[in-house]
Design an enzyme around this catalytic site. Sequence first.
Site, PDB file in Angstrom:
ATOM      1  N   SER A 109       0.802  -1.223   0.000  1.00 37.56           N
ATOM      2  CA  SER A 109       0.000   0.000   0.000  1.00 37.56           C
ATOM      3  C   SER A 109       0.835   1.273   0.000  1.00 37.56           C
ATOM      4  O   SER A 109       0.422   2.289  -0.551  1.00 37.56           O
ATOM      5  CB  SER A 109      -0.949   0.014   1.197  1.00 37.56           C
ATOM      6  OG  SER A 109      -1.832  -1.092   1.132  1.00 37.56           O
ATOM      7  N   THR A 110       2.007   1.241   0.627  1.00 37.57           N
ATOM      8  CA  THR A 110       2.824   2.449   0.733  1.00 37.57           C
ATOM      9  C   THR A 110       4.276   2.132   0.439  1.00 37.57           C
ATOM     10  O   THR A 110       4.711   0.976   0.499  1.00 37.57           O
ATOM     11  CB  THR A 110       2.734   3.071   2.141  1.00 37.57           C
ATOM     12  OG1 THR A 110       3.392   2.194   3.077  1.00 37.57           O
ATOM     13  CG2 THR A 110       1.288   3.265   2.568  1.00 37.57           C
TER      14      THR A 110
END
Length: 199
Positions: free
Chosen positions: A9-10
């Site tokens: 996600s990041t």
Amino acid sequence: MLVGYARVSTIDQNLDLQRDALLSAGCDKIFTDIASGVQDSRLGLTEALNYLRSGDTLVVWKLDRLGRSLKHLIETVNALAAKSISFHSLQENLDTTTSGGKLIFHLFGALAEFEREVIRERTRAGLKAARARGHKGGRPRKLDASSLNMAKLLISEGSTSVTEICRTLRVSRSTLYRCIGKNNCVTPEANSTEAEAST
């Protein structure tokens, strides 16, 4: 050919765990994304889907790496199956090349449809009960969590117009847009009736 897809996600998260697992599973090529699962646009996934050919298998580390939701996951796997492409999730040991794997995905689809129908029935029953008690007050200033989830579901399905959703939930179009975000409210009739938002 086994084609892997990995996603985090990041940028603070690491793809190594997923990549190592996909390589151990025998993937010849791996596509990756650094993007939230709720994002519609994921370049790595798009490239992977375009790369796959009939007879190939798309492999992921976990189911949630592929689908934004259960509905999206089922749609993606069904689209692959239509092109004679299989799907394998390592952590869940789910493989659509087997009869058991195919059965599980059919069950997923049935459960997702059942959940949507239950939500629709509860909302309609709640609205009917409120009207029967004479609750005909003005439109609420904002949507509660249940109504907001219902609105999102109906919009994602695309079978109900925004006007009808607003009428059912007794909110203005502008209120609905503020709560959900205008980008999620793209329907064929949205632009033609935009002026209704201020009435």
